[in-house]
Write an enzyme that holds these catalytic residues in place. Structure first.
Site, PDB file in Angstrom:
ATOM      1  N   GLY A  69       0.823  -1.208   0.000  1.00  0.00           N
ATOM      2  CA  GLY A  69       0.000   0.000   0.000  1.00  0.00           C
ATOM      3  C   GLY A  69       0.863   1.266   0.000  1.00  0.00           C
ATOM      4  O   GLY A  69       2.020   1.252   0.419  1.00  0.00           O
ATOM      5  N   ALA A  96      -6.543  -1.352   3.939  1.00  0.00           N
ATOM      6  CA  ALA A  96      -7.986  -1.136   3.789  1.00  0.00           C
ATOM      7  C   ALA A  96      -8.437  -1.592   2.411  1.00  0.00           C
ATOM      8  O   ALA A  96      -7.634  -1.723   1.482  1.00  0.00           O
ATOM      9  CB  ALA A  96      -8.324   0.346   3.965  1.00  0.00           C
ATOM     10  N   TYR A  97      -9.715  -1.826   2.325  1.00  0.00           N
ATOM     11  CA  TYR A  97     -10.372  -2.005   1.028  1.00  0.00           C
ATOM     12  C   TYR A  97     -10.577  -0.583   0.506  1.00  0.00           C
ATOM     13  O   TYR A  97     -11.424   0.152   1.027  1.00  0.00           O
ATOM     14  CB  TYR A  97     -11.702  -2.739   1.232  1.00  0.00           C
ATOM     15  CG  TYR A  97     -12.477  -3.016  -0.029  1.00  0.00           C
ATOM     16  CD1 TYR A  97     -12.678  -4.326  -0.469  1.00  0.00           C
ATOM     17  CD2 TYR A  97     -13.031  -1.979  -0.783  1.00  0.00           C
ATOM     18  CE1 TYR A  97     -13.403  -4.582  -1.628  1.00  0.00           C
ATOM     19  CE2 TYR A  97     -13.745  -2.228  -1.935  1.00  0.00           C
ATOM     20  CZ  TYR A  97     -13.934  -3.531  -2.350  1.00  0.00           C
ATOM     21  OH  TYR A  97     -14.652  -3.776  -3.500  1.00  0.00           O
ATOM     22  N   ASP A 127      -4.941 -11.362   6.694  1.00  0.00           N
ATOM     23  CA  ASP A 127      -6.030 -11.001   5.785  1.00  0.00           C
ATOM     24  C   ASP A 127      -7.146 -10.404   6.638  1.00  0.00           C
ATOM     25  O   ASP A 127      -7.765 -11.107   7.438  1.00  0.00           O
ATOM     26  CB  ASP A 127      -6.524 -12.231   5.022  1.00  0.00           C
ATOM     27  CG  ASP A 127      -7.566 -11.854   3.971  1.00  0.00           C
ATOM     28  OD1 ASP A 127      -8.114 -10.725   4.042  1.00  0.00           O
ATOM     29  OD2 ASP A 127      -7.848 -12.676   3.094  1.00  0.00           O
ATOM     30  N   LYS A 166     -15.418   2.577   6.526  1.00  0.00           N
ATOM     31  CA  LYS A 166     -14.283   3.201   7.228  1.00  0.00           C
ATOM     32  C   LYS A 166     -14.744   3.813   8.554  1.00  0.00           C
ATOM     33  O   LYS A 166     -14.021   3.776   9.550  1.00  0.00           O
ATOM     34  CB  LYS A 166     -13.626   4.270   6.341  1.00  0.00           C
ATOM     35  CG  LYS A 166     -12.889   3.736   5.124  1.00  0.00           C
ATOM     36  CD  LYS A 166     -11.658   2.912   5.471  1.00  0.00           C
ATOM     37  CE  LYS A 166     -10.544   3.745   6.092  1.00  0.00           C
ATOM     38  NZ  LYS A 166      -9.334   2.913   6.370  1.00  0.00           N
ATOM     39  N   TYR A 210     -17.877   2.630   0.984  1.00  0.00           N
ATOM     40  CA  TYR A 210     -16.501   2.768   1.491  1.00  0.00           C
ATOM     41  C   TYR A 210     -16.471   3.678   2.716  1.00  0.00           C
ATOM     42  O   TYR A 210     -15.889   3.331   3.743  1.00  0.00           O
ATOM     43  CB  TYR A 210     -15.605   3.325   0.374  1.00  0.00           C
ATOM     44  CG  TYR A 210     -14.238   3.776   0.833  1.00  0.00           C
ATOM     45  CD1 TYR A 210     -13.247   2.850   1.139  1.00  0.00           C
ATOM     46  CD2 TYR A 210     -13.927   5.140   0.960  1.00  0.00           C
ATOM     47  CE1 TYR A 210     -11.987   3.272   1.568  1.00  0.00           C
ATOM     48  CE2 TYR A 210     -12.681   5.557   1.378  1.00  0.00           C
ATOM     49  CZ  TYR A 210     -11.710   4.623   1.683  1.00  0.00           C
ATOM     50  OH  TYR A 210     -10.475   5.045   2.111  1.00  0.00           O
ATOM     51  N   THR A 218     -10.564   8.321   6.672  1.00  0.00           N
ATOM     52  CA  THR A 218     -10.758   9.074   5.422  1.00  0.00           C
ATOM     53  C   THR A 218     -11.701  10.265   5.556  1.00  0.00           C
ATOM     54  O   THR A 218     -12.615  10.262   6.391  1.00  0.00           O
ATOM     55  CB  THR A 218     -11.318   8.114   4.345  1.00  0.00           C
ATOM     56  OG1 THR A 218     -11.692   8.842   3.183  1.00  0.00           O
ATOM     57  CG2 THR A 218     -12.554   7.369   4.839  1.00  0.00           C
TER      58      THR A 218
HETATM   59  N1  NAP Z   1      -5.749   6.442  -1.195  1.00  0.00           N
HETATM   60  C1  NAP Z   1      -6.445   7.497  -0.780  1.00  0.00           C
HETATM   61  O1  NAP Z   1      -6.655   8.456  -1.526  1.00  0.00           O
HETATM   62  C2  NAP Z   1      -6.965   7.547   0.632  1.00  0.00           C
HETATM   63  C3  NAP Z   1      -7.733   8.660   1.015  1.00  0.00           C
HETATM   64  C4  NAP Z   1      -8.206   8.725   2.330  1.00  0.00           C
HETATM   65  C5  NAP Z   1      -7.918   7.699   3.218  1.00  0.00           C
HETATM   66  N2  NAP Z   1      -7.189   6.627   2.812  1.00  0.00           N
HETATM   67  C6  NAP Z   1      -6.919   5.566   3.777  1.00  0.00           C
HETATM   68  O2  NAP Z   1      -5.526   5.523   3.962  1.00  0.00           O
HETATM   69  C7  NAP Z   1      -5.093   4.204   4.237  1.00  0.00           C
HETATM   70  C8  NAP Z   1      -3.947   3.858   3.341  1.00  0.00           C
HETATM   71  O3  NAP Z   1      -4.388   3.958   1.993  1.00  0.00           O
HETATM   72  P1  NAP Z   1      -3.419   3.610   0.778  1.00  0.00           P
HETATM   73  O4  NAP Z   1      -3.645   4.653  -0.256  1.00  0.00           O
HETATM   74  O5  NAP Z   1      -2.044   3.334   1.284  1.00  0.00           O
HETATM   75  O6  NAP Z   1      -4.095   2.257   0.287  1.00  0.00           O
HETATM   76  P2  NAP Z   1      -3.665   1.315  -0.901  1.00  0.00           P
HETATM   77  O7  NAP Z   1      -2.450   1.821  -1.577  1.00  0.00           O
HETATM   78  O8  NAP Z   1      -4.901   1.037  -1.696  1.00  0.00           O
HETATM   79  O9  NAP Z   1      -3.250  -0.002  -0.132  1.00  0.00           O
HETATM   80  C9  NAP Z   1      -4.180  -0.721   0.586  1.00  0.00           C
HETATM   81  C10 NAP Z   1      -3.461  -1.831   1.305  1.00  0.00           C
HETATM   82  O10 NAP Z   1      -4.439  -2.577   2.026  1.00  0.00           O
HETATM   83  C11 NAP Z   1      -4.183  -3.929   1.804  1.00  0.00           C
HETATM   84  N3  NAP Z   1      -5.380  -4.733   1.903  1.00  0.00           N
HETATM   85  C12 NAP Z   1      -6.506  -4.672   1.152  1.00  0.00           C
HETATM   86  N4  NAP Z   1      -7.357  -5.629   1.521  1.00  0.00           N
HETATM   87  C13 NAP Z   1      -6.756  -6.311   2.528  1.00  0.00           C
HETATM   88  C14 NAP Z   1      -7.107  -7.407   3.329  1.00  0.00           C
HETATM   89  N5  NAP Z   1      -8.274  -8.063   3.157  1.00  0.00           N
HETATM   90  N6  NAP Z   1      -6.263  -7.851   4.279  1.00  0.00           N
HETATM   91  C15 NAP Z   1      -5.073  -7.244   4.454  1.00  0.00           C
HETATM   92  N7  NAP Z   1      -4.658  -6.194   3.726  1.00  0.00           N
HETATM   93  C16 NAP Z   1      -5.499  -5.746   2.770  1.00  0.00           C
HETATM   94  C17 NAP Z   1      -3.605  -4.022   0.407  1.00  0.00           C
HETATM   95  O11 NAP Z   1      -2.904  -5.212   0.323  1.00  0.00           O
HETATM   96  P3  NAP Z   1      -2.430  -5.871  -1.068  1.00  0.00           P
HETATM   97  O12 NAP Z   1      -1.128  -5.204  -1.375  1.00  0.00           O
HETATM   98  O13 NAP Z   1      -2.289  -7.316  -0.703  1.00  0.00           O
HETATM   99  O14 NAP Z   1      -3.524  -5.604  -2.064  1.00  0.00           O
HETATM  100  C18 NAP Z   1      -2.730  -2.797   0.375  1.00  0.00           C
HETATM  101  O15 NAP Z   1      -1.456  -3.096   0.895  1.00  0.00           O
HETATM  102  C19 NAP Z   1      -6.336   3.323   4.084  1.00  0.00           C
HETATM  103  O16 NAP Z   1      -6.835   3.031   5.347  1.00  0.00           O
HETATM  104  C20 NAP Z   1      -7.320   4.177   3.319  1.00  0.00           C
HETATM  105  O17 NAP Z   1      -8.642   3.868   3.651  1.00  0.00           O
HETATM  106  C21 NAP Z   1      -6.695   6.539   1.548  1.00  0.00           C
END
Ligand code: NAP
Length: 292
Positions: free
Chosen positions: A10, A60-61, A36, A129, A125, A101
């Site tokens: 991630g 996160a998903y 998981d 969250k 989503y 988020t």
């Molecule tokens: N991206 C955004 O714009 C954004 C905005 C606001 C808040 N957030 C929050 O910030 C946090 C980090 O986001 P990010 O952008 O780093 O997310 P990301 O790049 O989409 O990565 C999500 C990570 O979660 C893992 N994951 C998904 N399903 C899983 C499961 N069932 N069990 C274990 N791991 C699982 C994925 O693993 P795999 O590598 O195995 O797929 C990946 O490593 C999250 O909590 C997200 O909700 C993100």
């Protein structure tokens, strides 16, 4: 300081791994298949083996539109998973920083959202969250929730990477101009979270360091503004000229609704943790250099 972060590939997990040495911290990333979050089992044994001082719950998903058709899975990963994680952390007596988020809000407010504003998610989503936030806060008064938004980084899938790809394929990009938020480098977020972890380690008795915090840069943008700055960088640094056509959300239908106003008021984080994110316009170029 030993920190376990959930999610391996991630954006945030990768950024925490990169930034940890600057904070004299050791970050251990755990994720699938060992952990998981969709599997209701307790991660207690897995966590205990790593002997962390703190857990960052970042996995996160995150597929916002897909979640509309997979609500059970989104709630399992974003609600039940962090709940089990926080319960295991409470058994070990260690705090959790849970990452959440801006999409827990409905976007109707005209000012930036404060921590004590009432959430009202308009997507699966966002609702999933919010469930995760509530479970983590209920598990221990020592836990923290950090709400972030609009993450970009050199890692994984994100808006900046998509714009760079599209700019290589098209001369005009149609981008939504009526949603406002805070583009945030995951590397800056990692710095902020590592500073919070250090504060909690150094002053464990301070209750005010715990609870909900918003973390966003002060300069805000629409998606179209964000794309225009990326395209201006491309023109200046690669001689590639691409036009951004500003469109309305209604011109770009998606499965999930998104808040029109995603801006987060981060003054509490600055006042209590001394953490301020740099302006996104300052952080963006070094990330684009790595992405290109
Ligand atoms: N991206 C955004 O714009 C954004 C905005 C606001 C808040 N957030 C929050 O910030 C946090 C980090 O986001 P990010 O952008 O780093 O997310 P990301 O790049 O989409 O990565 C999500 C990570 O979660 C893992 N994951 C998904 N399903 C899983 C499961 N069932 N069990 C274990 N791991 C699982 C994925 O693993 P795999 O590598 O195995 O797929 C990946 O490593 C999250 O909590 C997200 O909700 C993100």
């Amino acid at each position: 300081m030993r920190i376990v972060v959930t999610g391996k590939k991630g954006q945030l997990a990768q950024s925490l791994l990169e930034r940890a040495p600057a904070f004299d911290a050791t970050v251990i990333a755990i994720g699938r298949p060992e952990l998981d979050l969709a599997d209701a089992g307790s991660p207690l044994a897995l966590l205990a083996a790593e002997r962390p001082d703190l857990i960052v719950s970042a996995a996160a998903y995150t597929a916002v539109d897909k979640a509309e058709s997979e609500p059970a899975l989104a709630h399992a990963v974003n609600g039940d998973g962090p709940c089990a994680l926080a319960s295991a952390a409470a058994d070990l007596g260690i705090p959790v920083i849970h990452v959440s988020t801006d999409y827990v809000f409905d976007g109707s407010k005209s000012e930036p959202w404060a921590e004590d504003d009432t959430p009202g998610p308009v997507s699966v989503y966002g609702a999933s969250k919010l469930a995760g936030e509530r479970a983590v806060l209920a598990a221990s008064p020592g836990n923290m929730v950090v709400r972030i938004g609009w993450v970009y980084s050199p890692f994984g899938a994100n808006f900046a990477k998509t714009i760079l790809r599209l700019a290589g394929e098209r001369d005009v990009l149609r981008i939504v101009a009526d949603q406002t938020g805070g583009p945030s480098s995951a590397l800056d977020i990692a710095d902020g979270i590592l500073a919070m972890a250090r504060n909690v380690r150094d002053e464990p008795q301070r209750a005010d360091l715990r609870g909900i915090f918003h973390m966003a840069p002060e300069d805000t943008a629409t998606w179209a503004d964000f794309a225009e700055v990326i395209c201006a960088w491309l023109a200046a640094n690669r001689g590639r000229h691409v036009t951004v056509e500003r469109i309305a959300t209604s011109d770009y239908p998606t499965a999930a609704r998104r808040p029109a106003n995603s801006r987060l008021d981060s003054r509490r984080l600055a006042a209590i943790h001394g953490v301020r994110m740099p302006p996104w316009r300052t952080s963006l170029p070094s990330v684009l250099e790595r992405l290109i």
